[in-house]
Design a protein around this motif. Structure first.
Motif, PDB file in Angstrom:
ATOM      1  N   PHE A 585       0.815  -0.824  -0.197  1.00 35.76           N
ATOM      2  CA  PHE A 585      -0.112   0.161   0.019  1.00 35.76           C
ATOM      3  C   PHE A 585       0.966   1.470  -0.127  1.00 35.76           C
ATOM      4  N   GLU A 586       0.271   2.184  -1.333  1.00 41.28           N
ATOM      5  CA  GLU A 586       2.196   3.068  -1.166  1.00 41.28           C
ATOM      6  C   GLU A 586       0.940   4.675  -1.227  1.00 41.28           C
ATOM      7  N   THR A 587       0.888   5.401  -0.763  1.00 41.92           N
ATOM      8  CA  THR A 587       1.016   6.801  -0.940  1.00 41.92           C
ATOM      9  C   THR A 587       1.904   7.848  -0.502  1.00 41.92           C
ATOM     10  N   ASN A 588       1.318   8.698  -1.857  1.00 42.00           N
ATOM     11  CA  ASN A 588       2.784   9.716  -2.010  1.00 42.00           C
ATOM     12  C   ASN A 588       1.314  11.664  -2.000  1.00 42.00           C
ATOM     13  N   THR A 589       1.919  12.640  -1.296  1.00 45.52           N
ATOM     14  CA  THR A 589       1.516  13.423  -1.678  1.00 45.52           C
ATOM     15  C   THR A 589       1.987  14.600  -2.649  1.00 45.52           C
ATOM     16  N   ALA A 590       1.295  15.695  -2.756  1.00 42.35           N
ATOM     17  CA  ALA A 590       1.405  16.334  -4.250  1.00 42.35           C
ATOM     18  C   ALA A 590       3.209  16.736  -3.468  1.00 42.35           C
ATOM     19  N   SER A 591       3.822  17.109  -5.207  1.00 46.48           N
ATOM     20  CA  SER A 591       4.952  17.605  -4.927  1.00 46.48           C
ATOM     21  C   SER A 591       5.489  19.405  -5.269  1.00 46.48           C
ATOM     22  N   LYS A 592       4.198  19.481  -5.605  1.00 49.05           N
ATOM     23  CA  LYS A 592       3.470  21.142  -5.969  1.00 49.05           C
ATOM     24  C   LYS A 592       4.005  21.689  -4.629  1.00 49.05           C
ATOM     25  N   ARG A 593       3.774  20.835  -3.033  1.00 48.48           N
ATOM     26  CA  ARG A 593       3.073  21.579  -1.885  1.00 48.48           C
ATOM     27  C   ARG A 593       4.413  21.489  -1.474  1.00 48.48           C
ATOM     28  N   ARG A 594       4.671  22.363  -0.234  1.00 51.63           N
ATOM     29  CA  ARG A 594       5.858  23.358   0.379  1.00 51.63           C
ATOM     30  C   ARG A 594       6.850  21.883   0.854  1.00 51.63           C
ATOM     31  N   TRP A 595       5.192  21.282   1.635  1.00 55.90           N
ATOM     32  CA  TRP A 595       6.276  19.529   2.263  1.00 55.90           C
ATOM     33  C   TRP A 595       5.581  18.397   1.480  1.00 55.90           C
ATOM     34  N   THR A 616       9.424   5.527   4.420  1.00 56.11           N
ATOM     35  CA  THR A 616       9.392   6.874   4.386  1.00 56.11           C
ATOM     36  C   THR A 616      10.120   7.768   4.357  1.00 56.11           C
ATOM     37  N   SER A 617       9.319   8.589   3.555  1.00 53.94           N
ATOM     38  CA  SER A 617      10.232   9.891   3.822  1.00 53.94           C
ATOM     39  C   SER A 617       9.372  11.264   4.149  1.00 53.94           C
ATOM     40  N   PHE A 618       9.829  12.472   4.177  1.00 51.34           N
ATOM     41  CA  PHE A 618       9.458  13.565   4.367  1.00 51.34           C
ATOM     42  C   PHE A 618      10.264  15.139   4.071  1.00 51.34           C
ATOM     43  N   GLN A 619       9.141  15.491   3.151  1.00 53.79           N
ATOM     44  CA  GLN A 619      10.412  16.406   2.286  1.00 53.79           C
ATOM     45  C   GLN A 619       9.805  17.764   2.573  1.00 53.79           C
ATOM     46  N   TYR A 620      10.844  18.592   3.619  1.00 58.13           N
ATOM     47  CA  TYR A 620       9.898  20.102   3.765  1.00 58.13           C
ATOM     48  C   TYR A 620      10.610  20.728   3.173  1.00 58.13           C
ATOM     49  N   LYS A 621      10.245  21.882   1.919  1.00 54.45           N
ATOM     50  CA  LYS A 621      11.149  23.339   1.521  1.00 54.45           C
ATOM     51  C   LYS A 621      10.930  24.921   2.082  1.00 54.45           C
ATOM     52  N   VAL A 622      11.901  25.977   2.865  1.00 49.47           N
ATOM     53  CA  VAL A 622      11.696  26.763   3.252  1.00 49.47           C
ATOM     54  C   VAL A 622      12.430  27.402   1.847  1.00 49.47           C
ATOM     55  N   VAL A 623      11.580  27.884   1.106  1.00 47.13           N
ATOM     56  CA  VAL A 623      11.406  28.574  -0.248  1.00 47.13           C
ATOM     57  C   VAL A 623      11.905  29.900  -0.051  1.00 47.13           C
ATOM     58  N   PRO A 624      12.802  30.533  -0.516  1.00 48.94           N
ATOM     59  CA  PRO A 624      13.183  29.826  -1.447  1.00 48.94           C
ATOM     60  C   PRO A 624      14.564  28.934  -1.784  1.00 48.94           C
ATOM     61  N   HIS A 625      15.437  28.970  -0.383  1.00 49.60           N
ATOM     62  CA  HIS A 625      16.934  29.024   0.014  1.00 49.60           C
ATOM     63  C   HIS A 625      16.666  27.282  -0.032  1.00 49.60           C
ATOM     64  N   LEU A 626      15.514  26.421   1.259  1.00 46.56           N
ATOM     65  CA  LEU A 626      16.017  26.184   2.239  1.00 46.56           C
ATOM     66  C   LEU A 626      15.107  24.390   1.851  1.00 46.56           C
ATOM     67  N   LEU A 627      16.156  23.433   1.266  1.00 44.75           N
ATOM     68  CA  LEU A 627      14.979  22.271   1.271  1.00 44.75           C
ATOM     69  C   LEU A 627      15.706  20.706   2.406  1.00 44.75           C
ATOM     70  N   MET A 628      14.916  20.137   3.025  1.00 40.50           N
ATOM     71  CA  MET A 628      14.968  19.403   4.128  1.00 40.50           C
ATOM     72  C   MET A 628      14.041  17.902   3.687  1.00 40.50           C
ATOM     73  N   SER A 629      14.799  16.799   3.841  1.00 43.30           N
ATOM     74  CA  SER A 629      14.084  15.116   3.777  1.00 43.30           C
ATOM     75  C   SER A 629      14.476  14.849   4.551  1.00 43.30           C
ATOM     76  N   ALA A 630      14.354  14.417   5.494  1.00 37.85           N
ATOM     77  CA  ALA A 630      14.182  12.405   6.170  1.00 37.85           C
ATOM     78  C   ALA A 630      13.398  11.068   5.493  1.00 37.85           C
ATOM     79  N   GLY A 631      14.785  10.475   5.721  1.00 35.21           N
ATOM     80  CA  GLY A 631      13.848   8.991   4.982  1.00 35.21           C
ATOM     81  C   GLY A 631      14.430   7.473   6.450  1.00 35.21           C
ATOM     82  N   TRP A 632      13.625   6.761   5.706  1.00 34.17           N
ATOM     83  CA  TRP A 632      13.379   5.216   6.734  1.00 34.17           C
ATOM     84  C   TRP A 632      12.818   4.621   5.933  1.00 34.17           C
TER      85      TRP A 632
END
Length: 727
Positions: A585-595, A616-632
């Motif tokens: 079972f897989e779910t992915n949120t839209a990449s156009k969002r900040r998170w 599992t991965s989580f990504q957060y963008k502080v536009v326009p400079h910072l991109l952070m992500s974590a994956g397990w």
């Protein structure tokens, strides 16, 4: 079996498109052709299209929708203009937007993944061979992304050229201004017509607009379906010579070996022998700026695939590819460049290397010669690779390859053979893709005589509504290319695939439904028995109009062990037959969002027991400079032979000051090696071609008791500066 599969594929490709074929042919009769005007005055690349030449130049034609409504008027207007002078091709793009505050731009770093952003993409087929092209892309923040399109659809994004782009936002949208130096791209001398295409993506609307071939069945990278530009007279590449000296230094501290410091200088030379044939020479090569490999834990019986990341081998790498292999299905790769300069995870210094790539008439040519240095664990060695392809028809070729060298033994090893590809995007006179591939290869190794062949063929019908494929390969027991990658030998492999991907109207906000069935079967040649098979199905695989994705899979499989297999430390599976069923079972949120949140959960029976696998991965963008992500990535297995847990953790934090200065940070841990590594890289582009790299690596080893008990084992600091002189 093979004949019946081929007949079935022909029926699918001939009859399947149905009503959707009418939709995808909208706008098919429109000819995308234009003449490029010569600039009368100097063009300043600043993102502002305000010079008199830009104001006087007419747009090259209407940009129409390719997705979701092929051939219809775009929801937002785009103006594309072209100019040139003796040294550069200029592209000016005005992307009008009725809601400029909703324009999406989140990435700045060089060669960033722009799939989550508004973006524009360029395809330049300067040889006009309808199969290979140069690729350039940017977003509203002015990121520089480039690559090479190989054989009408395969993109190598690791090619880097010297070129310029600037963007500018306004109340009416955003503009982009490109300058592509003729010194940076090859072209056929005297050719007055080039292939060209343009694409604009409006991410919040999931809309792609295109100049040429705005049809769902035709991908942007299909060079054969590009439009044409003409009028480029009097252009030149100068002497076609780039000289790029570099200096590098490193300091290393290891708890076992102590301290070590070193420095060296080297040189890269790029020379266009003809406008379409380029040589690259590297002396005293340094790859200190290369990103570390992503961690993987091997729960299979076969070697894992790690992609190439070193710049010398990546440039024009597609020339050396044989057949339609991809990273996801790397069965037979006769030349795998990671075999050169790397041995059992250790770097083997390269004394010198030279590469010749390009085109001569209908021929595509590639040659590599490399000399490595002597080390404590291997002798100095020579390696040689040659590849040639001869084009025929519009999208087909026949080719040959030869490799020589053995990184692991003193005796030499050779691989040679050929391949053929027949492909068309006008199957039976309609806009449908259909192709046939075949290859035959042989290795020559001391003490391995006979059963050293590999050969196979495949058919494919990759289209938007229906997609089907079938392939068969034989990989002999003694087929061992020393400079190649073959994870499983001594087998016959059958692969079948079928997709039905409709685009329903007004159904639960679904944009496209992917109904997929894939089947792989491996037969051991020496035993004459099945070694493994796997059926992968996707009864639910929906992409939503909002950009979200949801998928449910059913995947039964069979494994036969002829020898014991240690799947994890202390967990030994005995020989025998294993049938088990995996569900996902897989779910992915839209990449156009900040998170963005992605999760895949595999569950069900597994070998002799059961297992849950989470990615599992989580990504957060502080536009326009910072991109952070974590994956397990974690596997929890409960087997009759024992239980085990496999874990890989990854954290990324990238900060871009501008498109020319980015700080990359990557932290990884896996519980198999118990090693945690941190790499911090700085890439500062003074201007394209002149760069500074700083790299810091820190490694820790987890105590056998586990938990947060770590001790530092290695610290490394390195730097590199390179400067390009163009003649």
């Amino acid at each position: 079996m093979a004949v019946s599969v081929l007949v079935a594929l022909l029926i699918v490709c001939t009859l399947a498109p149905g009503s959707v074929a009418v939709q995808t042919n909208v706008g098919a009769s429109r000819e995308a052709r234009t003449t490029v005007a010569r600039a009368k005055s100097h063009i300043t690349v600043d993102g502002l299209l305000n010079e008199p030449d830009w104001l006087e130049s007419p747009p090259i034609g209407e940009i129409l929708q390719r997705d979701p409504h092929p051939g219809e008027k775009a929801s937002e207007r785009t103006e594309l203009k072209l100019l040139y002078d003796d040294e550069n091709l200029y592209i000016g793009v005005t992307c009008y937007d009725s809601e400029p505050k909703r324009i999406i731009g989140t990435q700045m770093e060089r060669d960033a993944d722009l799939s989550a952003d508004d973006r524009i993409e360029l395809l330049i087929d300067s040889f006009h061979d309808s199969r290979n092209a140069f690729y350039f892309s940017t977003n509203p923040l002015g990121a520089l992304v480039d690559g090479l399109i190989i054989e009408n659809g395969q993109l190598n994004r690791n090619w880097n050229a010297i070129w310029y782009v600037r963007t500018h936002k306004s109340d009416s949208g955003w503009t982009a201004e490109f300058a592509i130096p003729f010194k940076s791209i090859g072209f056929k001398s005297g050719e007055q017509v080039w292939g060209f295409n343009f694409s604009r993506t409006i991410k919040r609307k999931l809309e792609e607009d295109r100049w040429a071939s705005p049809k769902l069945d035709l991908r942007f990278f299909q060079v054969s379906e590009a439009g044409e530009i003409s009028g480029l007279n009097g252009i030149h590449q100068g002497r076609g010579l780039d000289i790029r000296p570099f200096v590098s230094a490193k300091a290393l501290h290891n708890i076992d070996t102590g301290n070590d410091t070193s420095a060296k200088a080297g040189l890269d030379i790029f020379y266009n022998i003809t406008p379409s044939l380029k040589s690259t020479t590297t002396i005293n090569t340094d790859f200190g700026e290369t990103e570390v490999d992503s961690r993987q834990i091997n729960l299979t019986r076969f070697e894992l695939f790690f992609p190439e990341k070193r710049s010398f081998f990546l440039e024009n790498a597609g020339v050396f590819q044989v057949g339609p292999n991809s990273d996801d299905e790397a069965d037979v790769i006769p030349f795998f460049s990671r075999r050169i300069g790397l041995l059992n995870g250790q770097e083997v210094p390269i004394l010198a290397g030279t590469k010749l790539t390009g085109r001569q008439g209908p021929y595509t040519i590639g040659m590599i010669a490399v000399r490595t240095r002597e080390t404590d664990f291997t002798d100095a060695k020579n390696f040689f690779v040659a590849r040639v392809k001869r084009d025929f028809f519009k999208q087909s070729y026949v080719g040959g390859i030869y490799t020589e060298g053995n990184p692991e033994r003193s005796s030499s090893s050779r691989t040679f053979g050929g391949d053929v590809r027949l492909f068309t995007s006008k199957f039976l006179g309609n806009d449908r893709n259909f192709g046939v591939d075949g290859f035959v290869l042989k290795t020559a190794n001391k003490d391995l005589i006979g059963k050293d062949y590999s050969y196979g063929f495949g058919v494919t019908c990759p289209n938007d509504l229906w997609s089907a494929s079938a392939s068969w390969k034989r990989i002999g027991e003694n087929f061992q290319p020393a400079l190649g990658f073959v994870p499983r030998s001594g087998v016959d492999k059958l692969s079948l695939g079928l997709e039905y991907d409709p685009r329903p109207k007004d159904f639960l906000n679904v944009k496209q439904m992917f109904n997929e069935v894939f089947f792989n079967h491996f037969r051991r040649i020496d035993k004459g028995r099945t070694e493994s098979w796997r059926l992968f199905t996707a009864p639910i695989n929906y992409s939503l109009n909002s950009g979200e994705h949801i998928e449910f899979n059913y995947a039964p499989q069979f494994e036969r062990l002829f020898e014991p297999f240690e799947i994890a430390k202390g967990v030994l599976l005995p020989p025998g037959d294993y049938r088990f069923t995996r569900w996902r079972f897989e779910t992915n949120t839209a990449s156009k969002r900040r998170w963005k949140f992605d999760n895949a959960w595999w569950f069900g029976s597994y070998w002799s027991g059961h297992a849950n696998q989470f990615s599992t991965s989580f990504q957060y963008k502080v536009v326009p400079h910072l991109l952070m992500s974590a994956g397990w990535d974690q596997t929890f297995a409960r087997l009759k032979e024992g239980n085990f847990v496999a874990r890989v953790f990854t954290i990324r934090a990238n900060y871009s000051v501008s498109p020319y200065l980015t700080f990359f940070n990557l932290v990884q841990f896996d519980n198999e090696s118990r090693n945690m590594g941190w790499q911090s890289r700085v890439r500062w582009i003074l201007k394209p071609g002149n760069e500074v790299f700083l790299v810091f690596n820190q490694g820790w080893l987890q105590d056998e008791r586990g938990g947060l008990n770590f001790r530092a084992v290695e610290t490394k600091l390195s730097g590199k500066f390179q400067y390009t002189f163009r003649f």
